[in-house]
Design an enzyme around this catalytic site. Sequence first.
Site, mmCIF file in Angstrom:
data_model
loop_
_atom_site.group_PDB
_atom_site.id
_atom_site.type_symbol
_atom_site.label_atom_id
_atom_site.label_comp_id
_atom_site.label_asym_id
_atom_site.label_seq_id
_atom_site.Cartn_x
_atom_site.Cartn_y
_atom_site.Cartn_z
ATOM 1 N N LEU A 34 0.824 -1.211 0.000
ATOM 2 C CA LEU A 34 0.000 0.000 0.000
ATOM 3 C C LEU A 34 0.856 1.258 0.000
ATOM 4 C CD1 LEU A 34 -2.842 1.374 0.416
ATOM 5 C CD2 LEU A 34 -2.357 1.287 2.854
ATOM 6 N N ILE A 35 0.538 2.136 -0.912
ATOM 7 C CA ILE A 35 1.072 3.499 -0.874
ATOM 8 C C ILE A 35 -0.135 4.376 -0.503
ATOM 9 C CG2 ILE A 35 2.080 5.390 -2.240
ATOM 10 C CD1 ILE A 35 4.053 3.057 -1.765
ATOM 11 N N GLN A 82 0.245 8.566 -3.816
ATOM 12 C CA GLN A 82 0.155 7.685 -4.999
ATOM 13 C C GLN A 82 0.477 8.415 -6.301
ATOM 14 O OE1 GLN A 82 -3.676 5.711 -4.957
ATOM 15 N NE2 GLN A 82 -3.208 4.638 -3.051
ATOM 16 N N GLY A 134 5.578 7.669 -8.091
ATOM 17 C CA GLY A 134 6.755 6.811 -8.255
ATOM 18 C C GLY A 134 7.167 6.025 -7.018
ATOM 19 N N HIS A 135 6.447 6.213 -5.889
ATOM 20 C CA HIS A 135 6.877 5.526 -4.667
ATOM 21 C C HIS A 135 6.591 4.021 -4.699
ATOM 22 C CE1 HIS A 135 8.009 9.255 -2.892
ATOM 23 N NE2 HIS A 135 6.808 9.760 -3.066
ATOM 24 N N GLY A 136 5.480 3.643 -5.325
ATOM 25 C CA GLY A 136 5.173 2.216 -5.430
ATOM 26 C C GLY A 136 6.269 1.496 -6.208
ATOM 27 N N ALA A 137 6.689 2.109 -7.311
ATOM 28 C CA ALA A 137 7.745 1.505 -8.135
ATOM 29 C C ALA A 137 9.044 1.406 -7.341
ATOM 30 C CB ALA A 137 7.950 2.340 -9.404
ATOM 31 N N GLU A 167 0.441 -12.222 -3.927
ATOM 32 C CA GLU A 167 -0.825 -12.842 -3.535
ATOM 33 C C GLU A 167 -1.991 -12.014 -4.048
ATOM 34 O OE1 GLU A 167 -1.035 -13.544 0.674
ATOM 35 O OE2 GLU A 167 -3.208 -13.722 0.589
HETATM 36 C C1 LIG Z 1 -1.068 0.133 -6.616
HETATM 37 C C2 LIG Z 1 -0.161 1.105 -5.856
HETATM 38 C C3 LIG Z 1 0.694 0.331 -4.887
HETATM 39 C C4 LIG Z 1 0.714 1.879 -6.862
HETATM 40 O O1 LIG Z 1 1.593 2.726 -6.151
HETATM 41 P P1 LIG Z 1 1.972 4.184 -6.716
HETATM 42 O O2 LIG Z 1 2.992 4.770 -5.834
HETATM 43 O O3 LIG Z 1 0.720 4.947 -6.928
HETATM 44 O O4 LIG Z 1 2.592 3.808 -8.135
HETATM 45 P P2 LIG Z 1 3.741 4.581 -8.942
HETATM 46 O O5 LIG Z 1 3.521 6.050 -8.865
HETATM 47 O O6 LIG Z 1 5.061 4.083 -8.504
HETATM 48 O O7 LIG Z 1 3.417 4.069 -10.402
HETATM 49 C C5 LIG Z 1 4.430 3.805 -11.345
HETATM 50 C C6 LIG Z 1 3.758 3.289 -12.583
HETATM 51 O O8 LIG Z 1 3.133 2.017 -12.316
HETATM 52 C C7 LIG Z 1 1.912 1.927 -13.082
HETATM 53 N N1 LIG Z 1 0.750 2.042 -12.179
HETATM 54 C C8 LIG Z 1 0.720 2.478 -10.909
HETATM 55 N N2 LIG Z 1 -0.544 2.462 -10.426
HETATM 56 C C9 LIG Z 1 -1.319 2.026 -11.437
HETATM 57 C C10 LIG Z 1 -2.721 1.808 -11.565
HETATM 58 N N3 LIG Z 1 -3.566 2.091 -10.571
HETATM 59 N N4 LIG Z 1 -3.181 1.333 -12.739
HETATM 60 C C11 LIG Z 1 -2.336 1.082 -13.777
HETATM 61 N N5 LIG Z 1 -1.005 1.290 -13.725
HETATM 62 C C12 LIG Z 1 -0.503 1.749 -12.561
HETATM 63 C C13 LIG Z 1 1.899 3.161 -13.980
HETATM 64 O O9 LIG Z 1 2.641 2.852 -15.132
HETATM 65 C C14 LIG Z 1 2.646 4.159 -13.112
HETATM 66 O O10 LIG Z 1 3.167 5.245 -13.843
HETATM 67 P P3 LIG Z 1 2.243 6.575 -14.035
HETATM 68 O O11 LIG Z 1 1.756 6.975 -12.689
HETATM 69 O O12 LIG Z 1 3.194 7.565 -14.641
HETATM 70 O O13 LIG Z 1 1.131 6.158 -14.945
HETATM 71 C C15 LIG Z 1 -1.022 2.163 -5.076
HETATM 72 O O14 LIG Z 1 -1.840 2.837 -5.988
HETATM 73 C C16 LIG Z 1 -1.861 1.583 -3.977
HETATM 74 O O15 LIG Z 1 -1.376 1.388 -2.874
HETATM 75 N N6 LIG Z 1 -3.169 1.304 -4.296
HETATM 76 C C17 LIG Z 1 -4.135 0.860 -3.332
HETATM 77 C C18 LIG Z 1 -3.813 -0.461 -2.691
HETATM 78 C C19 LIG Z 1 -3.539 -1.593 -3.649
HETATM 79 O O16 LIG Z 1 -4.226 -1.807 -4.624
HETATM 80 N N7 LIG Z 1 -2.500 -2.348 -3.295
HETATM 81 C C20 LIG Z 1 -2.095 -3.522 -3.981
HETATM 82 C C21 LIG Z 1 -2.756 -4.689 -3.349
HETATM 83 S S1 LIG Z 1 -2.203 -6.167 -4.122
#
Ligand SMILES: CC(C)(COP(=O)(O)OP(=O)(O)OC[C@H]1O[C@@H](n2cnc3c(N)ncnc32)[C@H](O)[C@@H]1OP(=O)(O)O)[C@@H](O)C(=O)NCCC(=O)NCCS
Length: 406
Positions: free
Chosen positions: A229-230, A235, A238-241, A263
């Site tokens: 989770l971010i 969100q 780039g923190h998720g990446a 999972e």
């Molecule tokens: C999914 C999650 C972890 C992504 O983290 P984030 O920090 O927002 O992602 P980033 O900014 O690092 O994203 C890098 C790239 O990954 C891809 N990406 C990230 N989130 C995405 C999404 N929701 N849908 C499609 N592609 C996605 C995109 O290519 C993104 O680049 P962009 O933002 O320029 O389009 C975050 O949105 C989150 O915590 N969501 C809710 C909880 C969740 O779903 N957790 C996973 C459970 S398995």
Amino acid sequence: MEETKAAVFVAPANENIFIRLVSTSSEVLQLQDEDSLVFHPEYTHQLFGENECIFGYKQPRVDLWYGASTLTTYFHFGYNEKGSEADLEGAQIDFVEDIIGDKLAPGYLNNKEEFLARLERETSFRPFGELVHVYTSNEDDRECPYEVYKGDILTPGLRDYHARLQTFILWFIDAASFIDVDDENWQFYFLFERKTVDGQPMYCIVGYATVYKYYAFPDKTRPRISQFLILPTFQRRGHGAQLLQIIYNQYVGDQRVLDITVEDPSDEFTGLRDYVDAGNCSRLSSFQPSAMKSGFSQEMALQAQKQLKINKQQARKVYEILRLRATDRSNPVEYKDYRLAVKRRLNKPFQKEQSDLKKLERVLNPDELAATIASTGLEERHQKLNTLYEITEQSYLRTVEKLASM
Ligand SMILES: CC(C)(COP(=O)(O)OP(=O)(O)OC[C@H]1O[C@@H](n2cnc3c(N)ncnc32)[C@H](O)[C@@H]1OP(=O)(O)O)[C@@H](O)C(=O)NCCC(=O)NCCS
């Protein structure tokens, strides 16, 4: 008539729960009347039922505030009017504090003054576990530092901290469940923004992930990312990446690790993973554009598994993404080859049924065969395959575009 009466006591839960991370008491006081730093849950069905509604009040409002470092929690529930038994036609009112409080870690506060006073402790908070990575992110022309810490259940202080943090997953991951932290195979990764307040470092939580180290026969482990989770305010920056790559880096050089799995990934996480994995694979020799047209090879599967700990299924998907990137879509032959290759793979689950049909061809007369084909909906299957292909290509193209922007 009666129904209308009760309906005014039904309110959508998601938009009436206001979550806020706060660093200092002055920040709270300044922002008290505005909700600019507030975010709302994505999901509340685990607490308020399938319709995600709070029942029994007019204009209910839940405030759930967290100290941005310690995650000290303040809970407040208010409403404009509470429905009487007659108003609610005997239906059960939602005891909101019981429902939410049951999911919060023990020790949350109901008194705002006490919460504000406790915020004084935010700057003395230090993350638990081992610092495994530091990176900076450019925000408003400033290089902001972020730090990732790793720990397990034996790490002092981690258990209670995780208990406060994990409530977030209920709000942001569909069908999330809490984990049994007592198991020593869990590893925890916490991502913090490091600010400086009055010359002192202050660590504000940005996100976290849990990884379970499964055993893989005969002498390997298979780490599985379970929760990731971010927090919403961080969100798509780039923190998720970063966090995913840091987790990968913990395991890729380890001979005992077979591969890293995920999972039940959400669609959002799948987008993130595809982007990170495709970027990493694009640097492997077997995934170079010249090798793409010959199909997914054993060498690709092996190299992805050995060097990046990516399993075969995901490596195959990454191959399709990178092949799309290498495909000239204005060239009809090249593009058709690509579509056929992907459709063949997408069609695999249906192939068994088709081979059964072939067997039937030998034993049925033409009329019987036509009836069987009609009942198995081959035409419909064809359409479904095309739709599935379109959805797949769209999501691949988003990843390809993101890779191009790097
Ligand atoms: C999914 C999650 C972890 C992504 O983290 P984030 O920090 O927002 O992602 P980033 O900014 O690092 O994203 C890098 C790239 O990954 C891809 N990406 C990230 N989130 C995405 C999404 N929701 N849908 C499609 N592609 C996605 C995109 O290519 C993104 O680049 P962009 O933002 O320029 O389009 C975050 O949105 C989150 O915590 N969501 C809710 C909880 C969740 O779903 N957790 C996973 C459970 S398995």
